[in-house]
Design an enzyme around this catalytic site. Structure first.
Site, PDB file in Angstrom:
ATOM      1  CD  GLU A  26      -2.452  -1.597   2.526  1.00 19.73           C
ATOM      2  OE1 GLU A  26      -2.350  -0.823   3.497  1.00 19.73           O
ATOM      3  OE2 GLU A  26      -2.969  -2.734   2.615  1.00 19.73           O
ATOM      4  CD  GLU A  28      -3.696  -4.776   4.891  1.00 20.05           C
ATOM      5  OE1 GLU A  28      -4.880  -5.073   4.657  1.00 20.05           O
ATOM      6  OE2 GLU A  28      -3.318  -3.604   5.070  1.00 20.05           O
ATOM      7  CG  HIS A  86      -1.999   2.184  14.067  1.00 15.47           C
ATOM      8  ND1 HIS A  86      -3.332   1.909  14.171  1.00 15.47           N
ATOM      9  CD2 HIS A  86      -1.788   2.511  12.760  1.00 15.47           C
ATOM     10  CE1 HIS A  86      -3.922   2.078  12.995  1.00 15.47           C
ATOM     11  NE2 HIS A  86      -3.001   2.437  12.116  1.00 15.47           N
TER      12      HIS A  86
END
Ligand SMILES: Cc1ncc(C[n+]2csc(CCOP(=O)(O)OP(=O)(O)O)c2C)c(N)n1
Length: 668
Positions: free
Chosen positions: A365, A396, A465
């Site tokens: 990406e 993904e 994250h």
């Protein structure tokens, strides 16, 4: 034409013969698996009622095209050229099976025959087929990839990601949906609120048709059209084959859930009597009888031989998990030393790999025109072109699956998964697909792909994250896992991963992208190998990734107090450098602390501690200590993060405790 075809043109007699081989094969498997005691172990999923699909499809393909099959794939395997005996022996788990008994009925693979394989993970074959097709376009081979899947698979994320990926790049893929009306024990009508599954494909802007999946000629014609479009560069097509399931979901399924009229309707559409009638209409009764006799003989002889074949040797059970590690390449230290940031070092490694290996592709990406969200791939697309460095959909599973397919075709894909947290939506392709190839094929094939990702907490990064997930990956046999912590390692370890013949995951650290250090471009190495970053006889800190820097800081602080602590940077968790660990433990007189950023429970530190306890117990002077992020989700607030992630001060405290009163020490 199919390798199973003796004639160029599919005649009704030939179609009957080939379909009959599949049917008799499965009947024999059923017999063997339900015998007392069973001669065949495990579950078998029969394609009875769907034989016309592989037979028709194969007639539309060349021997060079690739087949990625559903788990209900005996028909596809036989049609792609796996011999009856080899397949039967595989279902019997014999050493003479096509996969030596390592695959069994639902996971047969023979990429060397163009049979990329069955897939026991519903829907997972589609991204892999996209990867095979990607390789075909890149290499200009003209091959197409045909992927088959059941009706239930149209509800699978990987399938949709794979179609999105293939459609975005107009890849030569033919999607064959074998709609037998049932997804295991649930009718498809319960989970798809409209009758025509081909309608799902139109949302991707690709052509879709529905054909009679009990008629090999209808299947052949539809797949010929789709294959022609694929070969012309017009991208993927979806062919829904309306078929029936005659033999239940698997060999022991009593079908208590299936209405009698559904089974009756399926039997009325049985493609075998229909194919026989068509053969009789175009050939003599004697020819039909000969075919039937020959097929019976083929199955009987194969059964006799497969049953007599030896079972795999127990001593081979550990073979072919990973390739042997090649010796370290020649190096010329000191040449081309340059100061680079960690991120620049990754970029340099990618550039050098793209330059030196024409089989390397870089995709993920935003990695193309934009150069990645951290700028790590900046300039590469401009330098090497959009054929080799390109952006993908936010898919993904498709990114990793395409890497699997492309690597099976001889390419060396290096893919980026933007955040390690995002690997979690696509782990199947690494764990169930890439990691298995070498083992299941006994080393005849492998998936030498590289996944680059980055992980760890940085101020403000949220719980989705921030995770450090290396232990999940290092748990999987067949995967290599490396965590570079210096610019030189960011460069050399990535290049080692590309050179390696197995799937490698390189986990970078976002917080380290801007650190600078000297990089020697000639410093090449093989995967594996820890490094002693600092010597010290009072204790040793065993660490990797971001914690290397905190450990070194701690070691400096301790040195000012007169405590000399060694720091071992493991760098690779798989393969693990056990001899370096042993040497470090001995040099530190058995005082060991393992430090990592990942959560404590089930972290890789536990593995290190267990390994030391198993092999070096009598070298220990104190219990092994572990310092890790406690078992807490990661908060975004920097103050809260700082309260959790090991600091240099916390490491200092632990080491002091370890050194000062070894016998009393324990985990903090
Ligand atoms: C990802 C995944 N989820 C669930 C399963 C369990 N499972 C095995 S076969 C099957 C049904 C698949 O149905 P369909 O795609 O229609 O194929 P068919 O059985 O009709 O050939 C399921 C749910 C699996 N193997 N993989």
């Amino acid at each position: 034409m199919s390798v199973a075809t003796e004639l160029d043109v599919l005649t009704p007699l030939l179609a009957y013969r080939r379909m009959l081989v599949i049917r008799r094969f499965e009947e024999r498997c059923l017999e063997l698996s339900t015998a007392t005691p069973p001669a065949m172990a495990g579950s078998l999923h029969f394609c009875a009622g769907q034989e016309a699909i592989p037979v028709g499809a194969m007639d539309a393909l060349t021997d060079d095209d690739r087949v990625v099959a559903t788990y209900r794939g005996h028909g596809w395997a036989l049609e792609r050229g796996i011999g009856v005996e080899e397949l039967l022996a595989e279902c019997l788990h014999r050493s003479s099976g096509i996969n030596g008994g390592r695959a069994g009925s639902p996971y047969v693979m023979a990429p060397w025959l163009g049979f990329v394989g069955e897939n026991s993970i519903v829907g997972a074959g589609v991204p892999i087929a996209a990867g095979c097709a990607l390789a075909s376009v890149f290499l200009g081979t003209g091959r197409i990839a045909v992927v088959s899947f059941g009706d239930g698979a149209v509800n699978q994320g990987a399938l949709h990601e794979g179609i999105a990926f293939a459609a975005a790049r107009r890849l030569p893929v033919v999607l064959v949906c074998e709609n037998n009306g049932w997804s295991e024990m649930t009718p498809i009508s319960e989970t798809v609120p409209f009758p025509r599954l081909a309608d799902r494909a139109t949302g991707y802007g690709i052509p879709a048709v529905t054909v009679d999946g009990c008629d090999p000629f209808a299947v052949r014609d539809a797949i010929t059209d789709a294959a022609t479009r694929a070969r012309r560069g017009e991208g993927p097509s979806f062919v829904e084959c309306d078929a029936v399931r005659l033999m239940a979901h698997y060999n022991r399924d009593i079908e208590h859930y299936r209405p009698a009229d559904d089974l009756e309707a399926a039997r009325a559409r049985d493609p075998i009597p229909r194919a026989r009638a068509a053969a009789e209409a175009s050939s003599s009764a004697a020819e039909v009888a000969t075919v039937e006799r020959e097929v019976q003989e083929l199955i009987d002889t194969a059964t006799e031989r497969a049953l007599a074949a030896p079972r795999p040797e127990r001593s081979t059970a550990r073979d072919h998990v990973s390739a042997a590690i090649p010796s370290t390449p020649e190096r010329a230290p000191g040449i081309g030393l340059e100061s680079l940031t960690f991120g620049q070092a990754v970029n340099r490694a990618l550039g050098n790999e793209l330059e030196s290996r024409p089989e390397v592709l870089v995709f993920g990406e935003d990695v193309g025109a934009a150069g990645g969200i951290f700028g790590v791939t900046r300039g590469l697309q401009k330098r090497f072109g959009a054929e080799r460095v390109f952006d993908t959909p936010i898919s993904e599973s498709a990114i990793l699956g395409a890497a699997v397919g492309a690597s099976l075709e001889g390419l060396r894909p290096i893919v980026e998964v933007m955040w390690a947290d995002f690997l979690l939506v696509a782990l199947d392709q690494l764990v169930n697909q890439a990691a298995n190839v070498r083992y299941v094929t006994s080393g005849r094939a492998s998936a030498p792909l590289v996944v680059r990702t980055q992980q760890g907490a940085t101020p403000g990064s949220c719980a989705q994250h921030s995770q450090s997930l290396e232990a999940l990956l290092a748990h999987i046999p067949g995967l290599r896992v490396g965590l570079p912590a210096t610019p030189q390692d960011a460069y050399s370890m990535l290049r080692a991963a590309v050179a390696d013949d197995d799937p490698c995951v390189i986990i970078e650290s976002r917080s380290l992208y801007m650190i600078e250090g000297e990089v020697d471009e000639e410093m090449l190495e093989s995967v594996g190998g820890a490094r002693m970053r600092r010597a010290g006889a009072d204790a040793v800190i065993i660490t990797w990734g971001t914690m290397l820097h905190r450990s070194l800081e701690a070691a400096s602080l301790l040195a000012s107090e007169g405590i000399e602590v060694g720091v071992l940077d493991l760098r690779w968790l798989a393969p693990l450098d056990e001899s370096a660990i042993a040497a470090a433990v001995r040099a530190a007189h058995g005082r060991v602390i393992v430090v990592h950023e990942a959560n404590r429970t089930g972290g890789f530190g536990a593995e290190i501690a267990a390994g030391i306890a198993e092999h070096l117990l009598y070298e220990l002077d104190a219990p092994i200590m572990r310092l890790a992020t406690p078992d807490v989700r990661m908060p975004a607030a920097p103050e809260l993060q700082a309260a959790l992630i090991p600091t240099a001060e916390a490491i200092v405290k632990c080491v002091r405790q370890l050194v000062e009163s070894p016998s009393d020490s324990g985990a903090p």
